[in-house]
Design a protein around this motif. Structure first.
Motif, PDB file in Angstrom:
ATOM      1  N   ILE A 105       0.942  -1.277  -0.118  1.00 45.36           N
ATOM      2  CA  ILE A 105       0.165  -0.004   0.060  1.00 45.36           C
ATOM      3  C   ILE A 105       0.901   1.431  -0.075  1.00 45.36           C
ATOM      4  CG2 ILE A 105      -1.753   1.350   1.366  1.00 45.36           C
ATOM      5  CD1 ILE A 105      -2.774  -1.271   2.177  1.00 45.36           C
ATOM      6  N   VAL A 106       1.733   1.214   0.904  1.00 43.26           N
ATOM      7  CA  VAL A 106       2.808   2.407   1.097  1.00 43.26           C
ATOM      8  C   VAL A 106       3.756   2.650  -0.139  1.00 43.26           C
ATOM      9  CG1 VAL A 106       4.667   3.567   2.089  1.00 43.26           C
ATOM     10  CG2 VAL A 106       2.864   2.379   3.355  1.00 43.26           C
ATOM     11  N   ARG A 107       4.086   1.540  -0.857  1.00 43.65           N
ATOM     12  CA  ARG A 107       5.028   1.463  -2.314  1.00 43.65           C
ATOM     13  C   ARG A 107       3.970   2.245  -3.294  1.00 43.65           C
ATOM     14  NH1 ARG A 107       6.501  -3.947  -1.006  1.00 43.65           N
ATOM     15  NH2 ARG A 107       8.486  -4.153   0.239  1.00 43.65           N
ATOM     16  N   ARG A 108       2.780   1.683  -3.551  1.00 39.96           N
ATOM     17  CA  ARG A 108       1.817   2.171  -4.402  1.00 39.96           C
ATOM     18  C   ARG A 108       1.565   3.882  -4.212  1.00 39.96           C
ATOM     19  NH1 ARG A 108       0.000   2.051  -9.592  1.00 39.96           N
ATOM     20  NH2 ARG A 108      -2.011   2.973  -9.575  1.00 39.96           N
ATOM     21  N   LEU A 109       1.095   4.240  -2.885  1.00 39.87           N
ATOM     22  CA  LEU A 109       0.932   5.478  -2.728  1.00 39.87           C
ATOM     23  C   LEU A 109       1.914   6.611  -2.800  1.00 39.87           C
ATOM     24  CD1 LEU A 109      -1.704   4.920   0.318  1.00 39.87           C
ATOM     25  CD2 LEU A 109      -2.043   5.460  -2.111  1.00 39.87           C
ATOM     26  N   ALA A 110       3.155   5.892  -2.448  1.00 39.24           N
ATOM     27  CA  ALA A 110       4.456   6.871  -2.514  1.00 39.24           C
ATOM     28  C   ALA A 110       5.060   6.929  -3.783  1.00 39.24           C
ATOM     29  CB  ALA A 110       5.233   6.463  -1.347  1.00 39.24           C
ATOM     30  N   SER A 111       4.566   6.042  -4.667  1.00 35.61           N
ATOM     31  CA  SER A 111       5.376   6.053  -5.906  1.00 35.61           C
ATOM     32  C   SER A 111       4.798   7.145  -6.973  1.00 35.61           C
ATOM     33  CB  SER A 111       4.880   4.679  -6.840  1.00 35.61           C
ATOM     34  OG  SER A 111       3.552   4.708  -7.258  1.00 35.61           O
ATOM     35  N   PRO A 112       5.593   7.391  -8.111  1.00 37.49           N
ATOM     36  CA  PRO A 112       5.039   8.268  -8.978  1.00 37.49           C
ATOM     37  C   PRO A 112       3.730   7.929  -9.673  1.00 37.49           C
ATOM     38  CG  PRO A 112       7.499   7.718  -9.445  1.00 37.49           C
ATOM     39  CD  PRO A 112       6.891   6.888  -8.447  1.00 37.49           C
ATOM     40  N   ALA A 113       3.439   6.683  -9.648  1.00 40.14           N
ATOM     41  CA  ALA A 113       1.977   6.224  -9.928  1.00 40.14           C
ATOM     42  C   ALA A 113       0.630   6.863  -9.266  1.00 40.14           C
ATOM     43  CB  ALA A 113       1.739   4.807 -10.027  1.00 40.14           C
ATOM     44  N   ALA A 114       1.135   7.450  -8.004  1.00 41.55           N
ATOM     45  CA  ALA A 114       0.089   8.015  -7.001  1.00 41.55           C
ATOM     46  C   ALA A 114      -0.390   9.176  -7.762  1.00 41.55           C
ATOM     47  CB  ALA A 114       0.984   8.325  -5.684  1.00 41.55           C
ATOM     48  N   ALA A 115       0.040   9.717  -8.851  1.00 43.03           N
ATOM     49  CA  ALA A 115      -0.418  11.055  -9.333  1.00 43.03           C
ATOM     50  C   ALA A 115      -1.240  10.368 -10.753  1.00 43.03           C
ATOM     51  CB  ALA A 115       0.736  11.705 -10.235  1.00 43.03           C
ATOM     52  N   SER A 116      -1.781   8.942 -10.608  1.00 40.08           N
ATOM     53  CA  SER A 116      -2.659   8.453 -11.762  1.00 40.08           C
ATOM     54  C   SER A 116      -3.828   9.055 -11.433  1.00 40.08           C
ATOM     55  CB  SER A 116      -2.392   7.139 -11.805  1.00 40.08           C
ATOM     56  OG  SER A 116      -2.709   6.385 -10.652  1.00 40.08           O
ATOM     57  N   TRP A 117      -4.804   8.890 -12.335  1.00 37.24           N
ATOM     58  CA  TRP A 117      -6.281   8.999 -12.186  1.00 37.24           C
ATOM     59  C   TRP A 117      -6.987   8.220 -10.995  1.00 37.24           C
ATOM     60  CZ3 TRP A 117      -9.988   5.389 -12.439  1.00 37.24           C
ATOM     61  CH2 TRP A 117     -10.031   4.378 -13.429  1.00 37.24           C
ATOM     62  N   GLU A 118      -6.476   7.025 -10.898  1.00 34.40           N
ATOM     63  CA  GLU A 118      -7.057   6.272  -9.804  1.00 34.40           C
ATOM     64  C   GLU A 118      -6.718   6.718  -8.459  1.00 34.40           C
ATOM     65  OE1 GLU A 118      -5.691   2.995 -13.123  1.00 34.40           O
ATOM     66  OE2 GLU A 118      -4.931   4.847 -12.304  1.00 34.40           O
ATOM     67  N   MET A 119      -5.663   7.221  -8.298  1.00 35.23           N
ATOM     68  CA  MET A 119      -5.186   7.687  -6.825  1.00 35.23           C
ATOM     69  C   MET A 119      -5.796   9.279  -6.819  1.00 35.23           C
ATOM     70  SD  MET A 119      -3.342   5.306  -5.529  1.00 35.23           S
ATOM     71  CE  MET A 119      -4.111   4.233  -6.703  1.00 35.23           C
ATOM     72  N   ARG A 120      -6.027  10.182  -7.735  1.00 34.48           N
ATOM     73  CA  ARG A 120      -6.696  11.213  -7.610  1.00 34.48           C
ATOM     74  C   ARG A 120      -8.305  11.082  -7.545  1.00 34.48           C
ATOM     75  NH1 ARG A 120      -6.793  13.550 -12.685  1.00 34.48           N
ATOM     76  NH2 ARG A 120      -5.484  12.173 -13.917  1.00 34.48           N
ATOM     77  N   LEU A 121      -8.764   9.936  -8.146  1.00 34.78           N
ATOM     78  CA  LEU A 121     -10.270   9.469  -8.013  1.00 34.78           C
ATOM     79  C   LEU A 121     -10.619   9.270  -6.333  1.00 34.78           C
ATOM     80  CD1 LEU A 121     -12.993   9.068  -9.031  1.00 34.78           C
ATOM     81  CD2 LEU A 121     -12.371   6.827  -9.753  1.00 34.78           C
ATOM     82  N   LEU A 122      -9.512   8.460  -5.976  1.00 31.65           N
ATOM     83  CA  LEU A 122      -9.756   8.114  -4.297  1.00 31.65           C
ATOM     84  C   LEU A 122      -9.565   8.987  -3.481  1.00 31.65           C
ATOM     85  CD1 LEU A 122      -7.829   4.452  -4.738  1.00 31.65           C
ATOM     86  CD2 LEU A 122     -10.476   4.975  -4.529  1.00 31.65           C
ATOM     87  N   SER A 123      -8.732  10.023  -3.809  1.00 32.68           N
ATOM     88  CA  SER A 123      -8.598  11.160  -2.970  1.00 32.68           C
ATOM     89  C   SER A 123      -9.834  12.038  -3.123  1.00 32.68           C
ATOM     90  CB  SER A 123      -7.356  11.877  -3.348  1.00 32.68           C
ATOM     91  OG  SER A 123      -6.374  11.521  -3.306  1.00 32.68           O
ATOM     92  N   ARG A 124     -10.279  12.146  -4.187  1.00 35.24           N
ATOM     93  CA  ARG A 124     -11.559  12.965  -4.271  1.00 35.24           C
ATOM     94  C   ARG A 124     -12.991  12.335  -3.464  1.00 35.24           C
ATOM     95  NH1 ARG A 124     -13.845  16.979  -7.722  1.00 35.24           N
ATOM     96  NH2 ARG A 124     -11.895  17.003  -8.893  1.00 35.24           N
ATOM     97  N   GLU A 125     -12.728  10.905  -3.636  1.00 28.74           N
ATOM     98  CA  GLU A 125     -13.960   9.980  -3.056  1.00 28.74           C
ATOM     99  C   GLU A 125     -13.723  10.442  -1.641  1.00 28.74           C
ATOM    100  OE1 GLU A 125     -17.496   8.137  -2.489  1.00 28.74           O
ATOM    101  OE2 GLU A 125     -16.801   9.033  -4.260  1.00 28.74           O
ATOM    102  N   ILE A 126     -12.337  10.383  -1.189  1.00 27.75           N
ATOM    103  CA  ILE A 126     -12.494  10.491   0.367  1.00 27.75           C
ATOM    104  C   ILE A 126     -12.676  11.827   0.935  1.00 27.75           C
ATOM    105  CG2 ILE A 126     -10.425  10.765   2.176  1.00 27.75           C
ATOM    106  CD1 ILE A 126      -9.200   8.533   0.557  1.00 27.75           C
TER     107      ILE A 126
END
Length: 246
Positions: A105-126
């Motif tokens: 989880i930390v690897r995914r959230l701390a990686s450059p991929a954290a700027a992907s739409w998936e992470m932005r969408l989850l942030s918006r939903e939170i």
């Protein structure tokens, strides 16, 4: 909210219907991440996907089901239930299982991929929950939360339904939520070095595992003091105690 996706042929290759659904989901994810559920339209999503205006209804039975599918897809990019089930069923100690939960989880959230739409969408939903939040929580979050709760209960020495487990889960999840909603540039400015390289991310995982485990052990000692039990952590496989509710 069923998704109309045709089965793959025997060759194992995606069918035309599956490819169309995947293209639509990708376009929808970008639009939802940019505009949110309330301002996104099926027309814009279809245009971005280069598909017919009726595609959302055909493949996903409407925009609500499509949004639910994008949320589920996004959450699975962080960690899947299958990965957590594999960890839970392993012979590893509870502490090693805790680290195994935290690490991907930390690897995914701390990686450059954290700027992907998936992470932005989850942030918006939170930050701004949509009307499908209850269904999303029920389908995606609660099953994963249960597996984590079982490990935490074993570490503390209580039953999984003890209220202390819920409080402990909050302590485990909170750092991950910070990573999920933080702007990468702002995070680097405030805490330089913690996610600047793969090596730094691994050090962050080490830190969080030690910090969280130490906190859980402090909670375990408090629980043991309350129950009058000997101040030793329960061994794996030992039946947890039942605490009297205050």
């Amino acid at each position: 909210m069923s998704t109309k996706v045709r089965r793959r042929p025997d060759s194992g290759q995606p069918s035309a219907g599956e490819r169309a659904s995947e293209r639509l989901l990708e376009a929808a994810g970008e639009v939802f991440a940019e505009k949110g559920y309330d301002r996104a339209t099926a027309k814009e999503i279809c245009e971005r996907a280069g598909m017919n205006a009726a595609s959302v209804n055909y493949h996903f039975d409407g925009i609500e089901s499509l949004y639910t599918a994008t949320l589920a897809h996004a959450h699975r990019q962080i960690v899947t239930i299958e990965v957590l089930q594999e960890i839970a069923s392993s012979d590893a100690s509870a502490r090693h299982k805790l680290r195994a939960y935290i690490a991907p989880i930390v690897r995914r959230l701390a990686s450059p991929a954290a700027a992907s739409w998936e992470m932005r969408l989850l942030s918006r939903e939170i930050l701004s929950p949509s009307p499908v939040k209850a269904a999303f929580i029920q389908a995606e979050i609660l099953p994963k939360k249960k597996l984590l709760g079982d490990v935490i209960a074993e570490l503390i020495g209580v039953k999984p339904d003890d209220p202390v487990v819920g409080r402990a889960i909050l302590s485990v999840v909170a750092p991950c939520l910070i990573l999920a909603i933080s702007d990468r540039t702002m995070l680097s400015l405030m805490m330089p070095g913690i996610t600047d390289s793969d090596a730094e991310v691994e050090l962050l995982i080490d830190h969080l595992e030690r910090f969280i485990h130490a906190g859980l052990m402090a909670v375990a000692q408090h629980v043991q003091a309350e129950t009058g039990a000997r101040p030793t952590r329960l061994a794996s496989g030992t039946a947890p105690r039942t605490r009297k509710k205050a």
